[in-house]
Design a protein around this motif. Structure first.
Motif, mmCIF file in Angstrom:
data_model
loop_
_atom_site.group_PDB
_atom_site.id
_atom_site.type_symbol
_atom_site.label_atom_id
_atom_site.label_comp_id
_atom_site.label_asym_id
_atom_site.label_seq_id
_atom_site.Cartn_x
_atom_site.Cartn_y
_atom_site.Cartn_z
ATOM 1 N N HIS A 1 -13.430 -5.594 -12.723
ATOM 2 C CA HIS A 1 -14.315 -4.129 -12.630
ATOM 3 C C HIS A 1 -14.215 -2.972 -13.159
ATOM 4 C CE1 HIS A 1 -13.175 -0.646 -9.576
ATOM 5 N NE2 HIS A 1 -12.837 -2.174 -8.862
ATOM 6 N N ASP B 1 -4.404 0.544 -11.999
ATOM 7 C CA ASP B 1 -4.449 1.978 -13.008
ATOM 8 C C ASP B 1 -2.946 2.338 -13.493
ATOM 9 O OD1 ASP B 1 -6.762 1.638 -12.928
ATOM 10 O OD2 ASP B 1 -7.512 3.042 -10.980
ATOM 11 N N TRP B 2 -2.460 3.018 -12.382
ATOM 12 C CA TRP B 2 -1.064 3.157 -12.393
ATOM 13 C C TRP B 2 -0.467 2.636 -13.573
ATOM 14 C CZ3 TRP B 2 4.285 1.565 -11.754
ATOM 15 C CH2 TRP B 2 4.591 1.961 -11.565
ATOM 16 N N ARG C 1 1.298 -1.311 0.431
ATOM 17 C CA ARG C 1 0.127 0.067 0.174
ATOM 18 C C ARG C 1 0.741 1.221 -0.107
ATOM 19 N NH1 ARG C 1 -3.089 -3.054 3.734
ATOM 20 N NH2 ARG C 1 -5.268 -3.974 2.785
ATOM 21 N N SER D 1 -14.559 -0.023 -13.373
ATOM 22 C CA SER D 1 -13.867 1.176 -14.028
ATOM 23 C C SER D 1 -13.031 1.040 -15.101
ATOM 24 C CB SER D 1 -13.634 2.121 -12.756
ATOM 25 O OG SER D 1 -12.133 1.300 -11.848
ATOM 26 N N LEU E 1 -5.949 -4.704 -3.856
ATOM 27 C CA LEU E 1 -5.041 -3.744 -4.090
ATOM 28 C C LEU E 1 -3.969 -3.794 -5.822
ATOM 29 C CD1 LEU E 1 -2.354 -3.912 -1.191
ATOM 30 C CD2 LEU E 1 -4.112 -2.083 -1.421
ATOM 31 N N ILE F 1 2.566 1.879 -3.301
ATOM 32 C CA ILE F 1 1.647 2.915 -4.834
ATOM 33 C C ILE F 1 1.654 4.277 -4.475
ATOM 34 C CG2 ILE F 1 -0.481 2.887 -5.077
ATOM 35 C CD1 ILE F 1 -0.966 -0.240 -4.761
ATOM 36 N N ASP F 2 1.968 4.803 -2.980
ATOM 37 C CA ASP F 2 1.864 6.069 -2.537
ATOM 38 C C ASP F 2 3.088 6.684 -2.528
ATOM 39 O OD1 ASP F 2 -1.270 5.810 -2.290
ATOM 40 O OD2 ASP F 2 -0.659 4.571 0.171
ATOM 41 N N VAL G 1 -6.022 -3.264 -8.238
ATOM 42 C CA VAL G 1 -6.835 -2.588 -8.942
ATOM 43 C C VAL G 1 -6.448 -1.019 -9.308
ATOM 44 C CG1 VAL G 1 -8.948 -0.894 -9.057
ATOM 45 C CG2 VAL G 1 -9.466 -3.681 -8.600
ATOM 46 N N PRO G 2 -5.896 -0.524 -8.151
ATOM 47 C CA PRO G 2 -5.109 1.170 -8.059
ATOM 48 C C PRO G 2 -3.681 0.737 -8.964
ATOM 49 C CG PRO G 2 -5.106 0.070 -5.868
ATOM 50 C CD PRO G 2 -6.347 -0.540 -6.041
ATOM 51 N N VAL H 1 -11.108 4.181 -16.883
ATOM 52 C CA VAL H 1 -9.025 4.560 -16.880
ATOM 53 C C VAL H 1 -8.712 4.375 -17.801
ATOM 54 C CG1 VAL H 1 -7.155 3.192 -15.603
ATOM 55 C CG2 VAL H 1 -9.409 3.280 -14.213
ATOM 56 N N GLN I 1 -8.788 -6.710 -12.442
ATOM 57 C CA GLN I 1 -9.219 -5.389 -13.347
ATOM 58 C C GLN I 1 -10.487 -5.344 -14.197
ATOM 59 O OE1 GLN I 1 -5.140 -5.123 -13.445
ATOM 60 N NE2 GLN I 1 -4.692 -2.830 -14.234
#
Length: 700
Positions: free
Chosen positions: A547, A513-514, A453, A549, A507, A456-457, A509-510, A553, A544
């Motif tokens: 999902h 996306d990245w 987590r 979105s 996790l 990613i940030d 999914v984000p 994306v 994904q």
């Protein structure tokens, strides 16, 4: 029914006299059938009331039964004395038949009148039954003697050629009068719950209609006689139904009610014995029984029994500050959330005080087991609204797993409680396994997820790119984006470790996306710098793909990078295409229509099927590297690769071979018709900034 029968009688009355006088309506045989049926019903009335006697039964039912036994015997004498019948002691005649008939009808009217005015109270003992029966039989015997041996004692009732005498008609009207009085009494009592007054009223009214027929006939075989006898049979049938319901069906219904009440009482006792009075959840006694059953039925490491012990953090503070009523309501609310939020197969128990327990079976690995306490913490994260106040509550959870942590209910409970205290010591609002080995395994996994987590940030993830080539010409046709994680303390972490964990935790999914955004941005930058890499390929996780979105994306990433859709290729796994095919197909068609290239990654390792390949709008099949490397070492490796290439060609798809590590393999793939390839022989995965120099070196 009474109204309908009245209308029928009116129609009979309005019929021409020639119709009434015909002797063909009611022959002796039909008369005998009607009477035998009436006699049978009357005997059944007696039999049901006599043999179903019980304490508390209304005495009027017994009175009605004895009277109908007399009526049956009198009707029997009547039918045997009817004109055209054989000799019954004395010769048959209309006079003799009518004498028995009149007594029977008078007894019927008198009985109905008596029970209409008499109280429907129960018998106090068995004694009155025999006197009633003996009285009825004695009366019948007397009528038999006078009717058979002293016919002159009866006033004349029928004269051949002129029909019924005034006496006979007067007696019929007298009977009608008695029945009318009885009908009025039944009418006033129709709301009574003691007996079926409505049914008796209907039977009485039908008897009146029958008697009206018997006042009007001039021929014993005529239409009036037939109608009257049919109405008489109907009235008897109604009375039998009333007697049967009161004597047989109602007792069974009462018995059913008593049984239901007893079962409800037993259920209440069971609830008191096995369920908690405050929350309605199973109590410790029931929990121990279910633990024992689970231990017996699912032994072994493959089907562990999982017990979670929960203690509400700082519950004493709630009781001390808000009162015990608020504390009880909080416990109820916690129990309700646990019961509704956990699987139906879970046993949620109130252990006692502010402690709960949860029993689970069917969990097969550490991750599944670890997800349960985390689910519980999430369920209880939102504040509870108790008495208009928002109360935050948390629990500390201990987890014990049988058979390693105990093979008996008491031992498993004790170890789960011990683990709960370890969770308390760790700072509350957390959970611990009793097993040190499992605790270490799951702790490492949780630590990995927490680090991921942050990765990613904090931009710890990077993308490496492996170039893809046209095998015949060596031309670069694309670059596959591969995610890498450079941990600040652990160094480079293999994707095999964190990709699976990311998919299981969501996790991916984000992270995905990245990756799409970075890959599109990098492809656009290469284009701007004049680097000829036609497209960039990005792997899509099944999570994904399902999902909602995903499309938004991808389109946003292309738009932000000003990259044409044809420059992006999405690589899909076979397993993601099998599940929820219709939804997946709709998503892929939409992406394909936008201009994006689609390929199936690691083809042949999943659920390869021509049926779904024909439907999916894909462009390329990527032959898994395990097949490519096995072309020279495995006997069937070459055949598998050749089959995949031929199948792709027949479907109009390109093929790209992964894991090409030597020139012989590359040459053989080209010979078999595989157009594209990637692997260490051609180019290794490298950071994005190395790609320009690599491209120049390959072209040089």
């Amino acid at each position: 029914m009474v109204l309908v029968l009245g209308v029928v009688l009116l129609a009979v009355w309005l019929a021409p006299p020639s119709v009434h006088s015909s002797a063909d309506w009611f022959p002796v045989a039909l008369h005998a059938i009607c009477e035998i049926f009436a006699i049978t019903v009357a005997v059944l009335v007696f039999a049901v009331t006599w043999h179903s006697y019980r304490p508390g039964q209304p005495s009027n039912l017994l009175l009605l039964g004895c009277a109908f036994l007399s009526i049956a015997l009198l009707d029997l004498a009547h039918v045997l004395s009817y004109k055209g019948m054989p000799v019954f002691v004395t010769p048959a005649s209309p006079e003799k038949a009518i004498d028995f008939w009149l007594v029977s009808r008078a007894l019927t009217a008198a009985t109905l009148l008596l029970i209409s005015v008499r109280s429907w109270r129960p018998l106090t003992s068995r004694t009155p039954r025999l006197p009633m029966l003996l009285t009825a039989l004695t009366m019948v015997a007397m009528v038999y003697v006078f009717g058979l041996f002293f016919p002159e004692a009866w006033p004349p009732t029928f004269i051949d050629g002129s029909g019924l005498t005034p006496f006979k008609i007067a007696m019929e009207w007298a009977i009608i009068g008695l029945l009318a009085i009885a009908a009025v009494c039944f009418w006033h009592a129709r709301q009574s719950r003691a007996y079926d007054a409505n049914g008796l009223l209907a039977a009485t009214l039908i008897s009146i209609l029958a008697e009206l027929c018997f006042t009007a006939y001039h021929n014993v075989n005529g239409l009036y006689s037939l109608t009257g006898h049919l109405y008489k049979v109907l009235s008897y049938g109604l009375i039998y139904r009333i007697v049967f319901v009161s004597s047989v069906r109602e007792p069974y219904e009462r018995l059913a009610i008593e049984i239901a009440d007893r079962q409800a009482a037993e259920k209440r006792i069971e609830v008191m014995s096995f369920y908690d009075a405050l929350t309605g959840l199973p109590n410790l006694v029931l929990l121990q029984d279910r633990i024992l059953q689970a231990l017996v039925s699912v032994r072994g490491d493959d089907n562990p029994v999982v017990l979670l012990f929960l203690d509400v953090d700082a519950f004493k503070l709630v009781n001390d500050s808000l009162g015990h009523a608020h504390g009880d309501n909080l416990l109820r609310a916690i129990g309700e959330r646990l019961r509704e939020g956990l699987p139906a197969t879970a046993t949620v128990c109130r252990y006692g005080g502010d402690e709960f327990a949860v029993l689970l079976t069917g969990l097969t690995n550490a991750d599944d087991i670890a997800s349960v306490p985390q689910t519980i913490l999430d369920l209880l994260a939102a504040p509870f609204q108790i008495g208009g106040q928002a109360i935050a509550a948390s629990v500390s959870i201990g987890v014990a797993v049988a058979p390693h942590d105990g093979d008996a209910p008491a031992e498993l409970l004790r170890n789960a409680e011990t683990a709960m205290y370890k969770a308390k010591q760790a700072g509350r609002k957390t959970w611990r396994f009793y097993s040190a080995a499992m605790n270490l395994e799951v702790s490492e996994r949780l630590q990995l997820l927490n680090s991921l987590r942050q990765a990613i940030d904090q931009h710890e993830l990077t993308l490496h790119y492996q170039l893809q080539f046209e095998l015949g010409s060596g031309r670069i046709v694309g670059a596959e984006a591969l995610v890498r994680w450079e941990h600040p303390t652990q160094g480079l972490i293999s994707p095999d470790r964190f990709i699976t964990a990311a998919e299981e935790s969501g996790l991916i999914v984000p992270m995905g996306d990245w990756i799409i955004q970075q890959a599109c941005r990098q492809a656009a930058q290469w284009r701007a710098n004049g680097l000829d890499i036609p497209r960039v390929a990005v792997n899509l996780s099944p999570v994904q793909l399902h999902h909602h979105s995903l499309e938004a994306v991808i389109k946003r990433a292309l738009s932000d990078a000003s990259l044409p859709a044809s420059a992006l290729e999405l690589e899909l796994t076979e397993s993601s295409l099998i599940e929820d095919t219709e939804q997946v197909l709709a998503t892929l068609i939409s992406l394909k229509s936008y201009g994006i290239k689609l390929s199936i990654d690691d083809f042949g390792t999943g659920y390869s099927s021509l049926a779904y390949l024909r439907r999916l709008p894909v462009d390329t099949l990527k032959i898994d590297q395990s097949f490519v490397r096995g072309m020279t070492s495995a006997a069937d490796g070459h055949a598998i690769v050749e089959a995949i290439i031929q199948m792709a060609r027949s479907l109009g798809l390109e093929t790209l071979a992964e894991g090409i590590e030597d020139q012989c393999t590359a040459d053989e793939l080209l010979r078999l018709g595989c157009e594209l390839g990637q692997g260490y022989l051609l180019a290794r995965p490298v950071p994005a900034e190395v790609i320009p120099a690599l491209v120049r070196r390959l072209r040089g």
